[in-house]
Design an enzyme around this catalytic site. Structure first.
Site, short mmCIF file in Angstrom:
data_model
loop_
_atom_site.label_atom_id
_atom_site.label_comp_id
_atom_site.label_asym_id
_atom_site.label_seq_id
_atom_site.Cartn_x
_atom_site.Cartn_y
_atom_site.Cartn_z
N LYS A 134 -57.43 -75.92 51.12
CA LYS A 134 -58.31 -75.04 51.89
C LYS A 134 -57.56 -74.46 53.10
O LYS A 134 -57.72 -73.28 53.43
CB LYS A 134 -59.54 -75.81 52.35
CG LYS A 134 -60.41 -76.31 51.21
CD LYS A 134 -61.49 -77.27 51.70
CE LYS A 134 -62.26 -77.89 50.56
NZ LYS A 134 -63.24 -78.91 51.02
N GLY B 19 -71.46 -79.72 47.49
CA GLY B 19 -72.80 -79.94 46.96
C GLY B 19 -73.27 -78.73 46.18
O GLY B 19 -72.78 -77.62 46.34
N THR C 90 -72.31 -79.24 38.03
CA THR C 90 -73.20 -79.23 39.20
C THR C 90 -73.31 -77.85 39.83
O THR C 90 -74.40 -77.33 40.07
CB THR C 90 -72.68 -80.24 40.24
OG1 THR C 90 -72.67 -81.54 39.66
CG2 THR C 90 -73.58 -80.24 41.47
#
Length: 441
Positions: free
Chosen positions: A212, A310, A16
């Site tokens: 993170k 995304g 992706t």
């Protein structure tokens, strides 16, 4: 200014995000060159894939001759100047990144697990070879938090980060809150919509956010951090009961990452579901969006908000890093990637951290339960601000009930000691569930 040589990109991974990087460069390559004064010209020279015959979801055709199934071929190709690692994991990805650095090829990666788990080794190679690693895409997708910390806040002492930095968990908690559905149903919906992986473990158990948070702490405080020292819990035990109780008190439940420097220089890092005031700005961060609040001594408090994952947002961060990597490759005298600037630092033991708490017990419904629990808490000098036993309207005669205690601020170590004693009571049927009540100001 004359046009520079087009720098070749070796793209390790073409899923992706990888295909998003291809699309972005194909679409905006000329715009990038215009904005950088022809200082940067990029082209993809080699792509590592698992299956040469697979159909690629790109807006322009990918020449088959640039595809390979060998990462060695990709790294060693003389046409490849910069390596982008997007395969994930910590084994093959480590080998690719290490080999690229040893070949003095700048690296761009979106792999937070790799850097959090094996960053000490990779940054050592980066320093030795004077070849940078860039990882904007590893933290909060399209939010430019890495560059902000490195550049815009370079003159600030950063006091804290408070963030919602996992979109999957945030979506699940939002659906549980808005619609009253349970965790299992919300997770299944997130998977059906593509917001959660088939194996959602790292998202829902808190470790995606923790990786993170570790990188943010390393950026701000300059020393490598051992993930084994970071306290992490996920959202798997959140029930509608907890959501409703939070609502009744004016709170919402969020999976919160906390990075905070203490007065003595020690750094607190933890990730857990937390009660936060419904009036705090982070309470309005919903869906798959991320937000990071940064508190710095000169700049004060700043909020960064955007899509945390995304194709588009993550590819945007990768391409931004590619521009920096290209500049580093062209102007080798300046190392623009991250390097720890302290050999070591101190993390605050989780036992020494303090907040107020919400604790849910699964207890046998009989007289004296509340007094037994309250007595143990009092013996450990832990104050109680309220108790509640929500009635299950579908089964009012149940033998077992949830008992909720709201506790005043105390250290986590004192709380866990008391809870271990409470858990041994005959009337307590399972391990207590603990959420922190955060005072975010």
């Amino acid at each position: 200014m004359s046009e520079c040589k087009k720098l070749g990109i070796g793209l390790a991974g073409f899923g992706t995000v990888g295909s998003g990087v291809w699309n972005t460069i194909e679409k905006n390559g000329e715009l990038i060159s215009d904005r950088t004064g022809k200082d940067v010209s990029l082209g993809i020279s080699k792509i590592l894939v698992r299956d040469l015959k697979k159909t690629r979801a790109t807006k322009s055709a990918v020449p088959p001759e640039i595809l390979t199934t060998s990462w060695h071929e990709l790294v060693q190709d003389p046409a490849v100047d910069i390596v982008v690692e997007l395969i994930g994991g910590t084994t093959d990805a480590f080998e690719i990144v290490a080999a690229a650095l040893l070949a003095k090829k700048p690296v761009v990666t979106g792999n937070k697990a790799l850097l959090a788990e094996r960053g000490v080794e990779l940054f050592a190679i980066s320093r030795k070879m004077e070849t940078p690693i860039f990882f904007e895409a590893a933290i909060a997708g399209g939010i430019p938090i890495v560059k902000t910390v490195q550049d815009s806040f370079v003159g600030n002492q950063i006091h804290s980060f408070t963030g919602i930095i996992n979109g999957t968990s945030n979506y699940i908690l939002e659906q549980m809150t808005l619609r009253g559905i349970d965790y299992t149903t919300a997770l299944q919906e997130a998977q059906d919509l593509g917001y959660a992986e088939a194996d959602p473990a790292l998202d829902v158990n808190g470790w995606d956010a923790a990786h993170k948070a570790i990188l943010l702490a390393s950026l701000a405080y300059g020393f490598p951090i051992d993930p084994a020292e970071v306290y992490v819990t996920g959202i798997e035990q959140v029930r509608p009961t907890d959501i409703n109780f939070a609502k009744s008190l004016g709170y919402v439940i969020k999976l919160l990452a906390i990075v905070r420097e203490q007065d003595n220089g020690a750094v607190e890092i933890r990730v857990q579901p937390s009660f936060i005031s419904k009036n705090h700005i982070l309470a309005s961060v919903n869906g798959v969006f991320n937000a990071v609040s940064v508190n710095a001594d000169a700049a004060g408090e700043s909020l960064f908000y955007g899509r945390g994952a995304g194709q588009g947002p993550t590819a945007s961060s990768v391409v931004a890093d590619l521009v920096e990597a290209a500049r580093a490759f062209t102007h080798t005298s300046r190392h623009r990637g991250f390097l720890p600037y302290r050999e070591s630092g101190t993390l605050v033991p989780i036992e020494e951290t303090s907040t107020a708490y919400y604790v849910r017990f699964d207890v046998t419904d009989k007289i004296g339960v509340v007094s037994q629990i309250a007595t143990i808490l009092a013996n450990h000098k832990i104050g109680i601000s309220g108790t509640h036993s929500p009635v299950d309207s579908s089964n009012p005669d149940a033998d077992f009930v949830d008992m909720v205690f709201l506790l005043h601020s105390t250290t986590f170590g004192k709380l866990t000691t008391a809870l271990a004693e409470i858990e041994s009571l005959d009337c307590v049927n399972s391990q207590p569930v603990v959420f922190r009540i955060e005072n975010l100001g």
